[in-house]
Motif scaffolding. Structure first.
Motif, PDB file in Angstrom:
ATOM      1  N   ALA A  33       2.558  -0.475  -3.269  1.00  0.00           N
ATOM      2  CA  ALA A  33       2.278  -1.530  -2.298  1.00  0.00           C
ATOM      3  C   ALA A  33       0.823  -1.967  -2.442  1.00  0.00           C
ATOM      4  O   ALA A  33       0.032  -1.354  -3.155  1.00  0.00           O
ATOM      5  CB  ALA A  33       2.543  -1.004  -0.885  1.00  0.00           C
ATOM      6  N   LYS A  39       5.677   1.514  -1.665  1.00  0.00           N
ATOM      7  CA  LYS A  39       6.514   0.920  -0.616  1.00  0.00           C
ATOM      8  C   LYS A  39       7.971   1.226  -0.927  1.00  0.00           C
ATOM      9  O   LYS A  39       8.511   0.769  -1.927  1.00  0.00           O
ATOM     10  CB  LYS A  39       6.304  -0.593  -0.540  1.00  0.00           C
ATOM     11  CG  LYS A  39       7.119  -1.251   0.577  1.00  0.00           C
ATOM     12  CD  LYS A  39       6.856  -2.737   0.688  1.00  0.00           C
ATOM     13  CE  LYS A  39       7.473  -3.498  -0.461  1.00  0.00           C
ATOM     14  NZ  LYS A  39       7.364  -4.964  -0.289  1.00  0.00           N
ATOM     15  N   GLU A  70       9.708   0.771   4.449  1.00  0.00           N
ATOM     16  CA  GLU A  70       9.978  -0.531   5.066  1.00  0.00           C
ATOM     17  C   GLU A  70      11.484  -0.692   5.247  1.00  0.00           C
ATOM     18  O   GLU A  70      12.238  -0.787   4.274  1.00  0.00           O
ATOM     19  CB  GLU A  70       9.443  -1.656   4.193  1.00  0.00           C
ATOM     20  CG  GLU A  70       9.568  -3.032   4.844  1.00  0.00           C
ATOM     21  CD  GLU A  70       8.845  -4.090   4.039  1.00  0.00           C
ATOM     22  OE1 GLU A  70       9.473  -4.628   3.111  1.00  0.00           O
ATOM     23  OE2 GLU A  70       7.661  -4.345   4.341  1.00  0.00           O
TER      24      GLU A  70
END
Length: 426
Positions: A33, A39, A70
């Motif tokens: 990320a 991420k 996420e």
């Protein structure tokens, strides 16, 4: 971290793409990320209303500070279709939550998931309840992190007021007798002896489990007794009738938490919900758990259930991290994280069970503890490429039987005729 979820609507651009037989080679190399962290994207449904996801994600991030998770948040009702669309379009979401084994079977057979035998081996095959559902000729493309099964919730105060002993060692005959005794009406308020939700599994899956039957077989005579039991309770008013429950979209939680139902067959996932409702002061019901009523009185408890699992997308952007996350979530740390909020983990051992019953508000009587140790938990629906089509037919015919548009005999015959012809091709 403060979570931001990806809007499922953004996935609609792939809606016009058809299913492919294989998603191709594994996805691109690991991508960090912007903040230097990895991420990791995970598909979920109803993120805000499904606390297990936050518990797992927060726990994993705390143990792995170089990772940000996420959620790809999707409406619960849209989840299977959205994930199907994502995979058909080559989406690179890393971890895919398998809501049921029917969808898992389809994705795995389509070559859209990565094999994760190494993850399963590290967690331990003997430690994961429900793992057999994910075996595809000895290969695993997902690992379960929770294992729900059905039992009986009951209102202790209503039993006490009626002078009825706790519901232990129930047969369906005894269960029906008690439900009728517990049904009352006073001052315009009806209390039902039990509540059967509209899902076909309430009748069909328990009949299959307790008769050792196959719901994909095309032969459904084993469902007759269970349908007669359900319809008898409905006829005498000991449960809310199916037509009303369906048309009014009755909430099973409301039925039980407001004291409108003295008993309710339901899955263990509801435990977390009622614990939270008690904590929030939204219900005052004095509740307990009992094993699912049985066909026979031989002392053995057979019920049904369904595991929930994580899989690695064939096109995942971060395959290695995805596998590490699944190993953690399915293992002891993940099991402890979700046990703390009342969710039953797939990893089961004495220490985790003991911690589960330490939860604030959890009933600790011996019958409730016994309810958590059924002798046999059969799959809610078999893992097969035929299950999705069979499920659709059985749902349709279930509705017709329960509203009285077909007799039990005719409905069962029609199920068999349609599955044999439309699914089995005979």
């Amino acid at each position: 971290m403060k979570r931001t979820t990806l809007a499922a609507i953004a996935l609609a651009v792939t809606a016009g793409l058809g299913l492919t037989g294989c998603a191709g080679a594994a996805g691109p190399s690991e991508q960090p990320a912007a903040n230097g962290k990895t991420k990791l994207t995970v598909s979920v449904w109803n993120y805000e209303g499904t606390p297990e996801f936050k518990a797992l994600f927060d726990g994993y991030e705390a143990a792995n500070p170089t990772v940000d998770i996420e959620p790809v948040d999707i409406l619960a009702d849209d989840y299977p279709q959205k994930v199907t669309t994502m995979l058909a379009g080559g989406d690179t979401t890393d971890v895919l939550t398998m809501k049921n084994v029917i969808d898992y079977s389809r994705y795995a057979n389509n070559g859209q998931l990565q094999e994760i035998n190494s993850v399963v081996d590290k967690v331990g095959k003997d430690n994961l309840a429900g793992l057999d559902a994910f075996s595809m000729d000895g290969k695993y493309f997902a690992a379960p992190y929770r294992q729900d099964f059905w039992l009986l919730y009951y209102n202790k105060d209503l039993f006490k007021a009626a002078g009825i002993e706790e519901p232990k060692d129930l047969t369906w005959e005894k269960y029906t007798e008690i439900a009728k005794k517990l049904t009352t009406e006073a001052g315009g308020k009806k209390v039902y002896g039990t509540y059967h939700h509209i899902w076909r599994s309430v009748v069909q899956a328990i009949a299959a489990a307790q008769n050792g039957a196959d719901q994909n077989s095309g032969d459904y005579g084993f469902m007759e007794d269970q349908y007669n039991t359900a319809l008898d309770l409905q006829k005498v008013g000991a449960t809310l009738d199916f037509g009303t429950a369906k048309s009014q979209k009755t909430s099973y939680r409301t039925m039980f938490e407001t004291g409108q139902a003295a008993m309710m067959p339901m899955g263990t996932w509801y435990t977390a919900g009622i614990l939270q409702a008690k904590k929030d002061g939204k219900t005052a019901v004095n509740w307990g758990l009992a094993p699912m009523p049985q066909k026979n009185d031989d002392g053995k408890v057979t019920t049904f259930g369904s595991p929930t699992a994580f899989a690695v997308n064939k096109n995942a952007s971060n395959s290695d991290e995805a596998k590490k996350f699944i190993e953690w979530a399915a293992g002891e740390q993940g099991a402890k994280a979700i046990s703390k909020i009342g969710v039953v983990p797939a990893l089961q051992n004495d220490s985790i069970t003991a911690e589960y019953f330490k939860l604030d508000g959890m009933p600790t009587d011996e019958l409730s503890k016994k309810a958590f140790t059924p002798d046999t938990t059969e799959l809610e629906m078999p893992v097969s490429d035929k299950s999705a089509a069979t499920d659709k037919i059985l749902n349709q015919e279930h509705d017709l039987i329960m509203v009285g548009e077909r007799s039990v005999t005719d409905g069962i015959a029609e199920m068999g005729k349609r599955v044999t012809s439309e699914v089995l091709g005979k």
